[in-house]
Design a protein around this motif. Structure first.
Motif, PDB file in Angstrom:
ATOM      1  N   THR A   1      12.799  -1.363   2.226  1.00 29.53           N
ATOM      2  CA  THR A   1      12.582  -2.352   3.402  1.00 29.53           C
ATOM      3  C   THR A   1      11.412  -2.225   4.109  1.00 29.53           C
ATOM      4  O   THR A   1      10.885  -1.269   4.111  1.00 29.53           O
ATOM      5  N   VAL A   2      11.130  -3.342   4.589  1.00 24.52           N
ATOM      6  CA  VAL A   2       9.743  -3.611   5.325  1.00 24.52           C
ATOM      7  C   VAL A   2       9.799  -2.564   6.516  1.00 24.52           C
ATOM      8  O   VAL A   2       8.627  -1.869   6.914  1.00 24.52           O
ATOM      9  N   GLU A   3      10.979  -2.455   7.123  1.00 19.23           N
ATOM     10  CA  GLU A   3      10.955  -1.538   8.164  1.00 19.23           C
ATOM     11  C   GLU A   3      10.685   0.009   7.871  1.00 19.23           C
ATOM     12  O   GLU A   3       9.976   0.575   8.527  1.00 19.23           O
ATOM     13  N   ALA A   4      11.109   0.166   6.514  1.00 20.56           N
ATOM     14  CA  ALA A   4      10.536   1.783   6.188  1.00 20.56           C
ATOM     15  C   ALA A   4       9.558   1.784   5.916  1.00 20.56           C
ATOM     16  O   ALA A   4       8.813   2.986   5.873  1.00 20.56           O
ATOM     17  N   LEU A   5       8.622   0.743   5.354  1.00 18.66           N
ATOM     18  CA  LEU A   5       7.268   0.850   5.129  1.00 18.66           C
ATOM     19  C   LEU A   5       6.536   1.029   6.107  1.00 18.66           C
ATOM     20  O   LEU A   5       5.306   1.552   6.114  1.00 18.66           O
ATOM     21  N   GLY A   6       6.949   0.641   7.426  1.00 15.02           N
ATOM     22  CA  GLY A   6       6.287   1.073   8.559  1.00 15.02           C
ATOM     23  C   GLY A   6       5.376   0.053   9.358  1.00 15.02           C
ATOM     24  O   GLY A   6       5.604  -0.519  10.028  1.00 15.02           O
ATOM     25  N   LYS A   7       4.261   0.044   9.007  1.00 12.06           N
ATOM     26  CA  LYS A   7       3.083  -0.749   9.661  1.00 12.06           C
ATOM     27  C   LYS A   7       3.175  -2.468   9.216  1.00 12.06           C
ATOM     28  O   LYS A   7       2.543  -2.952   9.915  1.00 12.06           O
TER      29      LYS A   7
ATOM     30  N   ALA B   1      10.165  -5.495   0.401  1.00 12.60           N
ATOM     31  CA  ALA B   1       8.629  -5.829  -0.212  1.00 12.60           C
ATOM     32  C   ALA B   1       8.546  -4.624  -1.111  1.00 12.60           C
ATOM     33  O   ALA B   1       9.142  -3.511  -1.196  1.00 12.60           O
ATOM     34  N   LEU B   2       7.768  -5.047  -1.931  1.00 13.52           N
ATOM     35  CA  LEU B   2       7.269  -3.954  -2.929  1.00 13.52           C
ATOM     36  C   LEU B   2       6.366  -2.967  -2.359  1.00 13.52           C
ATOM     37  O   LEU B   2       5.569  -3.262  -1.466  1.00 13.52           O
ATOM     38  N   ARG B   3       6.547  -1.763  -2.581  1.00 11.28           N
ATOM     39  CA  ARG B   3       5.924  -0.632  -2.184  1.00 11.28           C
ATOM     40  C   ARG B   3       4.399  -0.824  -2.153  1.00 11.28           C
ATOM     41  O   ARG B   3       4.056  -1.280  -3.265  1.00 11.28           O
ATOM     42  N   TYR B   4       3.647  -0.447  -1.170  1.00 10.15           N
ATOM     43  CA  TYR B   4       2.139  -0.505  -1.210  1.00 10.15           C
ATOM     44  C   TYR B   4       1.496   0.908  -1.436  1.00 10.15           C
ATOM     45  O   TYR B   4       0.236   0.847  -1.567  1.00 10.15           O
ATOM     46  N   ASP B   5       2.296   1.819  -1.401  1.00  7.46           N
ATOM     47  CA  ASP B   5       1.807   3.172  -1.846  1.00  7.46           C
ATOM     48  C   ASP B   5       3.014   4.107  -1.972  1.00  7.46           C
ATOM     49  O   ASP B   5       4.144   3.582  -2.040  1.00  7.46           O
ATOM     50  N   MET B   6       2.620   5.312  -2.420  1.00  6.22           N
ATOM     51  CA  MET B   6       3.706   6.430  -2.721  1.00  6.22           C
ATOM     52  C   MET B   6       4.109   7.217  -1.333  1.00  6.22           C
ATOM     53  O   MET B   6       4.926   7.787  -1.735  1.00  6.22           O
ATOM     54  N   THR B   7       3.434   7.154  -0.448  1.00  2.96           N
ATOM     55  CA  THR B   7       3.332   7.975   0.845  1.00  2.96           C
ATOM     56  C   THR B   7       4.793   7.455   1.538  1.00  2.96           C
ATOM     57  O   THR B   7       5.524   8.225   1.997  1.00  2.96           O
ATOM     58  N   ALA B   8       4.837   6.128   1.711  1.00  8.59           N
ATOM     59  CA  ALA B   8       5.825   5.761   2.672  1.00  8.59           C
ATOM     60  C   ALA B   8       7.188   5.803   2.104  1.00  8.59           C
ATOM     61  O   ALA B   8       8.029   6.172   2.748  1.00  8.59           O
ATOM     62  N   PRO B   9       7.380   5.748   0.820  1.00  4.59           N
ATOM     63  CA  PRO B   9       8.656   6.005   0.129  1.00  4.59           C
ATOM     64  C   PRO B   9       8.844   7.565   0.242  1.00  4.59           C
ATOM     65  O   PRO B   9      10.160   7.767   0.457  1.00  4.59           O
ATOM     66  N   LEU B  10       7.801   8.388   0.206  1.00  7.04           N
ATOM     67  CA  LEU B  10       8.277   9.655   0.234  1.00  7.04           C
ATOM     68  C   LEU B  10       8.840  10.060   1.655  1.00  7.04           C
ATOM     69  O   LEU B  10       9.705  10.894   1.986  1.00  7.04           O
ATOM     70  N   ALA B  11       8.290   9.530   2.687  1.00  9.00           N
ATOM     71  CA  ALA B  11       8.810   9.672   3.952  1.00  9.00           C
ATOM     72  C   ALA B  11       9.955   9.326   4.186  1.00  9.00           C
ATOM     73  O   ALA B  11      11.052  10.061   5.060  1.00  9.00           O
ATOM     74  N   ARG B  12      10.753   8.123   3.693  1.00  3.45           N
ATOM     75  CA  ARG B  12      11.851   7.683   3.683  1.00  3.45           C
ATOM     76  C   ARG B  12      12.861   8.653   2.833  1.00  3.45           C
ATOM     77  O   ARG B  12      13.777   8.811   3.393  1.00  3.45           O
TER      78      ARG B  12
END
Length: 496
Positions: free
Chosen positions: A55-61, A85-96
């Motif tokens: 989710t765009v919300e989960a991606l954060g910025k 959205a498609l993930r733009y890195d591996m760190t934001a999904p890890l935080a989620r």
């Protein structure tokens, strides 16, 4: 009456900013990542595969505007009105994941992740909208022992894939030290972090341009500003000479060894509690690494590492390859950085409201693979399969039996499945496949119970310019009993 126009055919082309990966590119990347995964596994890290879509919300910025999300991601609105959205890195999904499964995961949680990420950014030379990342992170450990472990693991991974000791260095710094320097220089107020934000941003960007502008150019940006060769003027931070001296002193703080560097940093941040804390963390990291045998020939303290200034909260590190390559103009230059990371203690807080410490590193997969090719560790012609040619369409079962024997013996092999009418085309196919050996059995050979093995490696070597004298002792083809198929093929492959 005019005839209806036939439908327009789609263009057969890769979308702008994307590319296709063929044979050797895929196999070499997989082999490299498999080796890195073995190192990470040995350190106790577990693999994690997250969805390519967040989710765009989960991606954060990246947050949706009226029409679509920020241009930095590939996003869309689903039927429920949610932005994805498609993930733009591996760190934001890890935080989620760390927030969503916090009651199920061990703490600390150590994971590695490898896969493609997508950036909706303007493509350019060597800059693609889809590329691979290889990350390893520890979430839930506040001790800098976790940072030291990441640095050691990165060093081991580089050596495991073929970057020899002496051809790389892992550099370590601490964002707290940099903040302490800013505090001493008068561009950071601990009681009001937003104060001097503009000046601090100019200083930090100037530090990052040291390699390009040199000390004189950076000092101008610390002060009133700098005019470049084209006449364009860049506003400076407005620091006094004394303030600029503090920052410049930080940039030149590296000494002949780690302890001397740390001592100089301690002098520079005197009076800043944050800065002193950062220096002590660097000392601890150096001690932990030394205890495991990681000396300055592999990992060193280096104040010049200032990556991810708005993202990291503590130690930061970067792996640089130090060997030289030739650029597109034939000039020698160092290969440069292939990995970086650091401590980020606020990422999971967005989901939980609680500070959760984390530290990690990301390897640039394409850059590391390019480095291995530059060192001759990858990039050679990938050996193709042994090709069993078809001389008689009615005897396909016999040929399939041959290829089955080879495969069961662990030898990569295939039967030619094109039109067998022209035998020359079969050999051209084998050549295009980089096949080392062609297996031939016509009616005469079948009657005698033999096969012919054609040495395609030999042909390739002669085509590359090797002298016939050099290879005259090696026959271009041999006839062997059919029962010796596997042994004879293996012998030819081993001769290379």
């Amino acid at each position: 009456m005019a005839k209806d126009k036939s439908p327009r055919r789609p263009r057969a082309e890769t979308p702008k900013g994307f590319r296709d990966y063929f044979g050797a590119d895929v196999t070499e990347r997989k082999a490299m990542l498999d080796t890195i995964a073995e190192v990470y596994h040995r350190y106790g890290f577990d693999p994690l595969e997250t969805s390519a879509v967040e989710t765009v919300e989960a991606l954060g910025k990246f947050l949706p505007d009226v029409d679509r999300p920020n241009a930095g991601v590939f996003g869309w609105q689903d039927e429920d009105g949610d932005w994805l959205a498609l993930r733009y890195d591996m760190t934001a999904p890890l935080a989620r994941v760390a927030a969503q499964f916090r009651n199920d995961l061990p703490s600390p949680y150590r994971r590695y992740a490898m896969g493609p990420v997508w950036r909706n950014e303007k493509p350019g030379p060597g800059r693609f909208r889809q590329f691979y990342q290889c990350d390893a992170d520890t979430v839930g450990a506040s001790s800098v022992a976790a940072d030291a472990e990441i640095c050691a693991m990165l060093s081991d991974a580089l050596e495991a894939v073929g970057i020899e000791r002496g051809d790389y260095i892992v550099r370590v710094n601490n964002r707290k030290v940099l903040n302490g320097v800013m505090e001493v220089a008068g561009v950071l107020d601990p009681a009001d972090p937003e104060r001097f934000e503009e000046e601090r941003g100019i200083v930090l960007r100037a530090i990052d341009k040291l390699d390009r502008l040199g000390e004189a150019g950076v000092r101008l940006l610390m002060g009133e500003g700098r005019k470049d060769e084209s006449g364009d003027f860049t506003k400076g931070a407005g620091l006094t000479e004394a303030q600029a001296d503090v920052v410049m002193g930080f940039m030149s703080a590296k000494r002949e060894n780690g302890p001397a560097t740390v001592a100089r940093l301690r002098e520079l941040v005197a009076g800043s509690a944050t800065g002193i804390e950062g220096v002590e963390e660097l000392e601890t990291i150096a001690e932990l690494l030394a205890a495991q045998g990681y000396g300055p020939d592999r990992i060193e303290i280096d104040p010049s590492v200032v990556r991810g200034l708005g993202y990291y909260t503590g130690p930061v590190f970067e792996a640089e390859l130090t060997f030289e390559i030739l650029d597109e103009k034939g000039r020698k230059r160092s290969f440069g950085s292939v990995a970086g990371g650091g401590r980020y203690d606020d990422l999971v807080k967005r989901f939980t409201g609680q500070t959760v410490p984390g530290t990690g590193v990301s390897i640039g997969v394409d850059r590391l693979l390019a480095a291995l090719r530059a060192k001759g560790r990858a990039g050679g012609d990938s050996a193709g399969p042994v090709v069993v040619t078809v001389m008689d369409r009615e005897r396909m079962a016999d040929y399939q039996a041959m290829v089955g024997e080879l495969r069961r013996a662990g030898i990569r092999a295939e039967v030619y499945l094109g039109n067998p009418k022209n035998f020359g085309n079969q050999l051209k196919y084998a050549d295009k496949r980089h096949s080392p050996v062609a297996v031939i059995q016509g009616g005469d050979e079948a009657a005698k119970g033999t096969i012919i093995l054609k040495d395609l490696i030999l042909g390739a070597r002669i085509a590359e310019g090797a002298s016939l004298e050099e290879w005259k002792a090696r026959p271009a083809q041999v006839e062997v009993p059919r029962s010796e198929l596997v042994a004879a093929v293996r012998q030819m492959l081993e001769q290379g």
